[in-house]
Design an enzyme around this catalytic site. Structure first.
Site, short mmCIF file in Angstrom:
data_model
loop_
_atom_site.label_atom_id
_atom_site.label_comp_id
_atom_site.label_asym_id
_atom_site.label_seq_id
_atom_site.Cartn_x
_atom_site.Cartn_y
_atom_site.Cartn_z
N ARG A 109 18.40 40.74 4.66
CA ARG A 109 16.99 41.23 4.67
C ARG A 109 16.55 42.36 5.79
NH1 ARG A 109 18.04 35.88 6.72
NH2 ARG A 109 17.13 34.07 5.09
N LYS B 37 8.39 54.17 0.68
CA LYS B 37 8.15 53.98 -0.94
C LYS B 37 9.30 53.35 -1.04
CE LYS B 37 3.59 54.29 -1.27
NZ LYS B 37 2.38 55.12 -2.26
N GLU C 170 4.94 67.95 -7.75
CA GLU C 170 4.47 67.31 -7.08
C GLU C 170 3.94 67.86 -5.20
OE1 GLU C 170 3.41 63.84 -6.99
OE2 GLU C 170 4.93 62.77 -7.89
N LYS D 289 3.17 65.56 4.02
CA LYS D 289 3.11 64.73 3.81
C LYS D 289 3.42 63.69 5.44
CE LYS D 289 5.56 60.71 0.74
NZ LYS D 289 6.21 60.15 -0.57
N GLU E 42 0.29 52.48 3.39
CA GLU E 42 -1.08 52.94 2.35
C GLU E 42 -2.82 52.28 2.90
OE1 GLU E 42 0.30 54.27 -1.07
OE2 GLU E 42 -1.47 53.71 -2.14
N ARG F 6 -3.31 57.95 2.35
CA ARG F 6 -1.79 57.74 2.20
C ARG F 6 -1.78 57.84 0.71
NH1 ARG F 6 4.31 55.72 2.91
NH2 ARG F 6 5.01 56.67 0.87
N ASN G 261 -1.47 59.83 -4.45
CA ASN G 261 -1.27 59.42 -5.66
C ASN G 261 -1.87 59.88 -6.48
OD1 ASN G 261 0.52 57.34 -5.71
ND2 ASN G 261 -0.79 56.15 -4.30
N HIS H 271 -1.16 59.94 -9.96
CA HIS H 271 -0.49 58.66 -10.38
C HIS H 271 -0.95 57.70 -11.29
CE1 HIS H 271 1.93 61.32 -7.81
NE2 HIS H 271 2.14 61.06 -7.83
N HIS I 103 1.12 57.63 -14.25
CA HIS I 103 2.21 56.10 -14.47
C HIS I 103 2.12 55.70 -15.44
CE1 HIS I 103 2.68 55.28 -9.73
NE2 HIS I 103 3.26 56.17 -10.16
N HIS J 23 9.00 61.68 -14.50
CA HIS J 23 7.25 61.34 -13.51
C HIS J 23 6.91 62.17 -13.49
CE1 HIS J 23 6.00 59.80 -10.95
NE2 HIS J 23 5.74 60.80 -9.68
P1 NAD Z 1 15.87 61.57 -11.21
O1 NAD Z 1 16.16 60.82 -9.57
O2 NAD Z 1 15.66 60.51 -12.71
O3 NAD Z 1 16.65 62.87 -11.39
C1 NAD Z 1 16.52 63.91 -12.34
C2 NAD Z 1 17.83 63.91 -13.22
O4 NAD Z 1 18.34 64.93 -12.23
C3 NAD Z 1 18.59 62.94 -13.37
O5 NAD Z 1 19.20 63.01 -14.23
C4 NAD Z 1 19.37 63.28 -12.13
O6 NAD Z 1 20.76 62.78 -12.17
C5 NAD Z 1 19.85 64.92 -12.01
N1 NAD Z 1 19.55 65.37 -10.93
C6 NAD Z 1 19.82 64.73 -9.67
N2 NAD Z 1 20.39 66.01 -8.55
C7 NAD Z 1 20.49 66.87 -9.55
C8 NAD Z 1 21.13 68.29 -8.72
N3 NAD Z 1 21.19 68.69 -7.62
N4 NAD Z 1 21.44 68.55 -10.40
C9 NAD Z 1 22.37 68.34 -10.98
N5 NAD Z 1 21.31 67.03 -11.42
C10 NAD Z 1 20.57 66.94 -10.77
O7 NAD Z 1 13.97 61.75 -11.44
P2 NAD Z 1 13.03 62.77 -9.86
O8 NAD Z 1 12.08 63.48 -10.67
O9 NAD Z 1 14.30 62.15 -9.06
O10 NAD Z 1 12.46 61.10 -9.28
C11 NAD Z 1 12.11 60.72 -9.81
C12 NAD Z 1 11.35 59.05 -9.84
O11 NAD Z 1 10.80 59.44 -8.12
C13 NAD Z 1 10.60 58.10 -10.41
O12 NAD Z 1 10.87 57.41 -10.60
C14 NAD Z 1 9.18 58.50 -9.35
O13 NAD Z 1 8.45 56.83 -9.77
C15 NAD Z 1 10.00 58.46 -8.48
N6 NAD Z 1 9.26 58.40 -7.09
C16 NAD Z 1 8.87 58.14 -6.30
C17 NAD Z 1 8.21 58.25 -4.79
C18 NAD Z 1 8.26 57.67 -3.42
O14 NAD Z 1 7.49 57.92 -2.90
N7 NAD Z 1 8.60 56.61 -3.25
C19 NAD Z 1 7.27 59.36 -4.84
C20 NAD Z 1 7.52 59.93 -6.05
C21 NAD Z 1 8.54 60.28 -7.00
N1 GLY Z 2 4.11 59.21 -3.64
C1 GLY Z 2 3.45 59.02 -2.84
C2 GLY Z 2 3.33 58.01 -1.57
O1 GLY Z 2 4.42 58.47 -0.51
O2 GLY Z 2 2.74 57.54 -0.76
#
Ligand code: NAD
Ligand code: GLY
Length: 362
Positions: free
Chosen positions: A120, A142, A184, A226, A236, A240, A244, A247, A251, A264
């Site tokens: 939890r 998030k 982003e 942010k 949100e 907030r 998006n 997005h 998405h 992404h």
């Molecule tokens: P990812 O986590 O898939 O990383 C991209 C690739 O880079 C992967 O293959 C990873 O292994 C590699 N990698 C990571 N760091 C590295 C480094 N320093 N050196 C070499 N390789 C490295 O992709 P991402 O773009 O970081 O994240 C995308 C995700 O984030 C999506 O699922 C998206 O929905 C999510 N997201 C979430 C929020 C939120 O607010 N929570 C906001 C934006 C995006």
């Molecule tokens: N990436 C969108 C949010 O954090 O609200």
């Protein structure tokens, strides 16, 4: 060693985002946020090979376990999430444990959701290693996983206790991932900060060349924006949603193409171009501003059109499942001008259809 710190202001759940070089060599930045003895580092094989040892060395005073997840957006799902719970339960971790996300947004979102739900709720820290994660996903709480029918559909708000963005980790990042992260960064200029947008136009070449001063500024300014938004609207209820921009279209591209087919940030870039097109059709954004926006995305090397195979029907089916949809009413982030976006359901649906027709062959 100097670094900058941006604070997410959430009362007694406030936390710092440390941004700078060689932060993984400063254990206290992490350890001061760890309350118990048990620590689980959640990562993947690639990141573990690159940075796992630095992190476990920094935590030498703690009992540290490591769990490695399969790498890729296609594994951001409940099945892979369960690997974290398996590891926590097998190691006998209790409610006083801390999870540490070492990786990009996929690892960060999954670790955060595991921390939100394990027994939890337990503490977690973020060590984001992609530009996208340093400017966006590690900040704001998030967390979650994808479902076959929709992106990020299962999740929770759960804030980390600290974010440690060591910009040295970006040196090992692929160019395509750096560009996806810039989508982003550019987003913040589009939605809220016209001066930052102009700065990005002037400094894009330095960012693409990984100039450390330019990158540090871009990360810090993105986190400041942010932090301000999240501190005012954590869950949100309003502002907030501006984060998006692009997005809802993006998405739809990700889930329709199969998770992992598009990065992404690439999907967000194409989605932003679509949102700008619609904003022009509504006579909100001028076409000159749209062209300026599209040009910045294109100079970055990002796509500004969706996959050729996608139809308007694909977009509509996926977009109606968006988390901002209420009673079947689609809400979109649209632009009044560069530096000023709004969230609204009050737009001309014929114009929306025209945008889909413009970008899709059928
Ligand atoms: P990812 O986590 O898939 O990383 C991209 C690739 O880079 C992967 O293959 C990873 O292994 C590699 N990698 C990571 N760091 C590295 C480094 N320093 N050196 C070499 N390789 C490295 O992709 P991402 O773009 O970081 O994240 C995308 C995700 O984030 C999506 O699922 C998206 O929905 C999510 N997201 C979430 C929020 C939120 O607010 N929570 C906001 C934006 C995006
Ligand atoms: N990436 C969108 C949010 O954090 O609200």
């Amino acid at each position: 060693m100097t670094h900058s710190t941006v604070t997410i202001d959430l009362g007694n759940r406030s936390y710092p985002i440390h941004i700078g070089q060689k932060l993984l060599q400063q254990p206290a930045l992490l350890t001061e946020h760890i309350r118990g003895n048990q620590v689980m580092v959640v990562t993947n094989d690639r990141l573990n090979a690159l940075y796992g040892e630095s992190v476990t060395t920094a935590l030498s005073e703690h009992t540290v376990s490591v769990v490695s997840l399969p790498d890729g957006e296609q594994y951001k799902n409940l099945e892979a999430l369960n690997l974290i719970f398996d590891a926590l339960l097998s190691a006998g971790f209790d409610r006083g444990c801390t999870l540490i996300a070492l990786g990009g947004g996929v690892v960060g979102d999954m670790t955060g959701f595991a921390a939100a739900s394990y027994q939890r709720g337990v503490d977690f820290l973020q060590i984001p290693t992609t530009l996208l994660a340093q400017v966006d996903s590690s900040v704001g709480g998030k967390t979650g996983v994808n479902h076959a029918l929709g992106k990020n559909m299962i999740g929770a708000f759960h804030q980390p206790r600290c974010v440690l963005a060591d910009t040295d980790t970006l040196n090992s990042l692929d160019d395509a991932e750096l560009k996806a992260g810039l989508a982003e960064v550019i987003k913040y200029g589009f939605i809220i900060d016209a001066d930052f947008f102009a700065w990005l136009e002037q400094n894009l070449d330095a960012l693409l060349a990984r100039d450390s001063t330019a990158l540090a500024y871009a990360i810090q300014r993105s986190c400041e924006i942010k932090a301000d938004v999240v501190s005012n609207d954590e869950t949100e209820q309003g502002q907030r949603a501006l984060l998006n921009l692009g997005h809802t279209f993006g998405h739809a591209i990700e889930s329709s193409s199969g998770y992992g087919a598009w990065l992404h940030g690439e999907a967000v870039a194409a989605g932003t171009a679509m949102a700008m097109d619609l904003s022009v059709r509504l006579n909100w954004l001028t076409d000159d501003e749209r062209v300026r926006g599209v040009q910045l995305l294109q100079r970055t090397g990002l796509p500004v059109t969706p996959p050729e195979a996608m139809t308007s029907a694909d977009f509509k089916a996926h977009m109606l499942r968006d988390k901002k949809t209420r009673d079947g009413q689609l809400h979109l982030i649209l632009m009044k001008r560069i530096g000023h976006a709004i969230v609204t359901a009050d737009f001309d649906h014929d114009a929306f259809e025209q945008t889909l027709m413009h970008f899709c062959k059928h």
